[in-house]
Design an enzyme around this catalytic site. Structure first.
Site, mmCIF file in Angstrom:
data_model
loop_
_atom_site.group_PDB
_atom_site.id
_atom_site.type_symbol
_atom_site.label_atom_id
_atom_site.label_comp_id
_atom_site.label_asym_id
_atom_site.label_seq_id
_atom_site.Cartn_x
_atom_site.Cartn_y
_atom_site.Cartn_z
ATOM 1 N N THR A 1 -1.945 5.581 1.609
ATOM 2 C CA THR A 1 -3.077 4.654 1.688
ATOM 3 C C THR A 1 -3.029 3.904 3.012
ATOM 4 O O THR A 1 -1.961 3.485 3.466
ATOM 5 C CB THR A 1 -3.043 3.656 0.521
ATOM 6 O OG1 THR A 1 -3.090 4.369 -0.710
ATOM 7 C CG2 THR A 1 -4.231 2.710 0.576
ATOM 8 N N LEU B 1 0.871 -1.170 0.000
ATOM 9 C CA LEU B 1 0.000 0.000 0.000
ATOM 10 C C LEU B 1 0.909 1.221 0.000
ATOM 11 O O LEU B 1 1.901 1.246 0.740
ATOM 12 C CB LEU B 1 -0.918 0.020 1.232
ATOM 13 C CG LEU B 1 -1.950 -1.113 1.352
ATOM 14 C CD1 LEU B 1 -2.691 -1.010 2.683
ATOM 15 C CD2 LEU B 1 -2.938 -1.079 0.197
ATOM 16 N N ASP B 2 0.587 2.227 -0.822
ATOM 17 C CA ASP B 2 1.470 3.392 -0.879
ATOM 18 C C ASP B 2 1.386 4.187 0.420
ATOM 19 O O ASP B 2 0.523 3.952 1.271
ATOM 20 C CB ASP B 2 1.164 4.261 -2.107
ATOM 21 C CG ASP B 2 -0.226 4.867 -2.073
ATOM 22 O OD1 ASP B 2 -0.526 5.595 -1.106
ATOM 23 O OD2 ASP B 2 -1.006 4.625 -3.017
ATOM 24 N N ILE B 3 2.274 5.133 0.574
ATOM 25 C CA ILE B 3 2.436 5.832 1.851
ATOM 26 C C ILE B 3 1.176 6.579 2.275
ATOM 27 O O ILE B 3 0.908 6.743 3.470
ATOM 28 C CB ILE B 3 3.650 6.800 1.772
ATOM 29 C CG1 ILE B 3 3.996 7.340 3.162
ATOM 30 C CG2 ILE B 3 3.390 7.909 0.768
ATOM 31 C CD1 ILE B 3 5.298 8.104 3.212
#
Length: 357
Positions: free
Chosen positions: A186, A182-184
Site C-alpha cells: 500500500t 500501511l502494509d508493504i
C-alpha cells in the site's frame, strides 16, 4: 334397711373416648410448656456463651474505603512520559514494558508505574538511558510522508528491506513516531509526529478519525455488494464497513473507488473487498482526517506541516494547541519544487541500492 347417713358420692362416669381426649390435651399442654422452656433455656445459654466467647459472634463488616479516599500515586504514567519523549506511541511502549525492556532506577518496570520527571529518575530502554529533561518542552512536530510500495512500516528489518524511517530527517533527543501503518503493498499518505500522545489518540478507534483510500479493484461490482459493504460485513476480527464509497472511474472489471474508514485495522480495506470476492490491485491512502496527500509530493518525499495543520490534528483529538514550531517560515516560503524533490529521492534510492550490493 335404711340407708346409711353417709352416702358415698357418685363419681361421674367417663367414657374411654373422653379419657383419651383429656389425656391428649393435657399432654399437648405439657409439650408446649416444655418446648417454650427449652427455647428460653437455649437462648439464655447461647447469649451467655456468646458473651464469654467473642469468637462465636460474627465480626462487624469493615467500612469500605473508596479509591477517592486513598492517596494517589505521584507522577505520570511511565508510558505517557516515554511517549512524550518520542520513544514510541503509548501502545508501543506498553508492549516494551510488558516485555521487560524498560527499567526505572535499575528495576524492571511494570505496567501502571508512575514517575516524576522532575525528580531526576533514571529510565532505560534496552539498557540505554532516556533523556527526560526535554519532555516538558518538546515541540510537537508532524511530517507528511508519501509512502511508496515496497517499504515497511518498521524501524529495522532483519532482511535489510527499505523502511519508511530511512528517508526521514534525523532528530536529536526524540524520534519520529508513525501514526498507524500501511502494509508493504500500500502506498500514500503516512503521518509522523514527535508527540507520542498525539500519535496514540489519532490511531485509537474511539476517536473515529477518517481515513480515505483510493482503491482499484478487479471484479464485477454491483449495487447489492456496495450496499453490504456500507452496512457492514463480518470479518474474522469483528464487524467492519465503509462509511462512504464513491465510484471514480474505470473500464470493465477494473474500477476505481474512493472509500472511507473510521478506523485502521490491519489490511481492513483489502479484507472488506475480498469478503465479496473482489481483488484489490492498487491501494493508495489519500487523506487522514482533513489532511490530504499534497499534490506534487513524490513517492518517498516528505513535508513538515505548519503550525495550523499541527493544531488541527491536536484539536481533532482533544489536545491543547501548540504555540511553537521548528518550521522556518522563510524556508517554508522557498520550498523546493516537486522536480527537485524527485531528483533527491531518486539519488537516495540509487545510493541505497549501491550500498546494499
Amino acid at each position: 334397711m335404711k340407708p346409711s347417713q353417709k352416702q358415698t358420692q357418685r363419681q361421674p362416669h367417663f367414657s374411654k373416648d373422653s379419657a383419651k381426649k383429656r389425656d391428649f390435651s393435657a399432654k399437648n399442654d405439657r409439650r408446649s410448656v416444655s418446648r417454650t422452656a427449652r427455647i428460653e433455656t437455649a437462648n439464655t445459654k447461647k447469649s451467655a456463651v456468646n458473651s464469654d466467647n467473642k469468637f462465636l459472634s460474627k465480626p462487624k463488616a469493615k467500612p469500605v474505603v473508596r479509591a477517592s479516599n486513598q492517596p494517589k500515586a505521584e507522577g505520570e504514567k511511565l508510558q505517557k512520559v516515554l511517549a512524550r519523549a518520542g520513544q514510541g506511541s503509548r501502545r508501543e511502549i506498553e508492549t516494551m514494558i510488558a516485555a521487560g525492556r524498560v527499567s526505572v532506577e535499575g528495576k524492571i518496570a511494570t505496567l501502571g508505574d508512575r514517575i516524576d520527571v522532575h525528580s531526576g529518575v533514571k529510565v532505560r530502554i534496552d539498557g540505554q538511558i532516556i533523556n527526560l529533561s526535554h519532555t516538558q518542552k518538546e515541540i510537537c512536530r508532524v511530517l507528511m510522508y508519501y509512502k511508496p510500495e515496497g517499504e515497511l512500516c518498521t524501524r529495522s528489518d532483519p532482511e535489510g528491506r527499505a523502511t519508511v524511517f530511512d528517508r526521514l530527517p534525523r532528530l536529536t533527543g526524540s524520534r519520529w513516531i508513525a501514526v498507524g501503518r500501511l502494509d508493504i503493498n500500500t502506498s500514500g499518505l503516512l503521518l509522523f509526529t514527535t508527540d507520542g500522545e498525539l500519535a496514540n489518540r489519532l490511531m485509537h478507534p474511539s476517536r473515529e478519525v477518517e481515513r480515505e483510500y483510493s482503491v482499484r479493484v478487479f471484479g464485477q461490482v454491483d449495487d447489492a455488494m456496495l450496499a453490504r459493504l456500507r452496512k457492514g460485513v463480518q470479518l474474522e476480527d469483528g464487524l467492519a464497513n465503509f462509511k462512504e464509497i464513491k465510484f471514480t472511474g474505470g473500464v470493465g472489471i477494473n474500477q476505481w473507488y474512493d472509500v472511507t474508514l473510521m478506523e485502521g485495522r490491519n489490511r481492513e480495506v483489502r479484507r472488506l473487498w475480498e469478503s465479496q470476492g473482489i481483488q484489490v490491485s492498487r491501494l493508495i491512502r489519500i487523506r487522514y482526517g482533513n489532511i490530504k496527500l499534497m499534490k506534487g509530493l513524490p513517492r518517498g518525499g516528505w513535508e513538515e506541516m505548519d503550525l495550523e495543520n499541527v493544531n488541527y490534528l491536536r484539536e481533532l483529538v482533544g489536545l491543547p494547541a501548540e504555540t511553537e514550531t521548528k518550521l522556518d517560515v522563510k524556508q517554508a516560503s522557498r520550498r523546493p519544487k516537486s522536480g527537485q524533490i524527485r531528483k533527491a529521492v531518486k539519488r537516495y534510492s540509487e545510493m541505497n541500492k549501491r550500498y546494499k550490493k
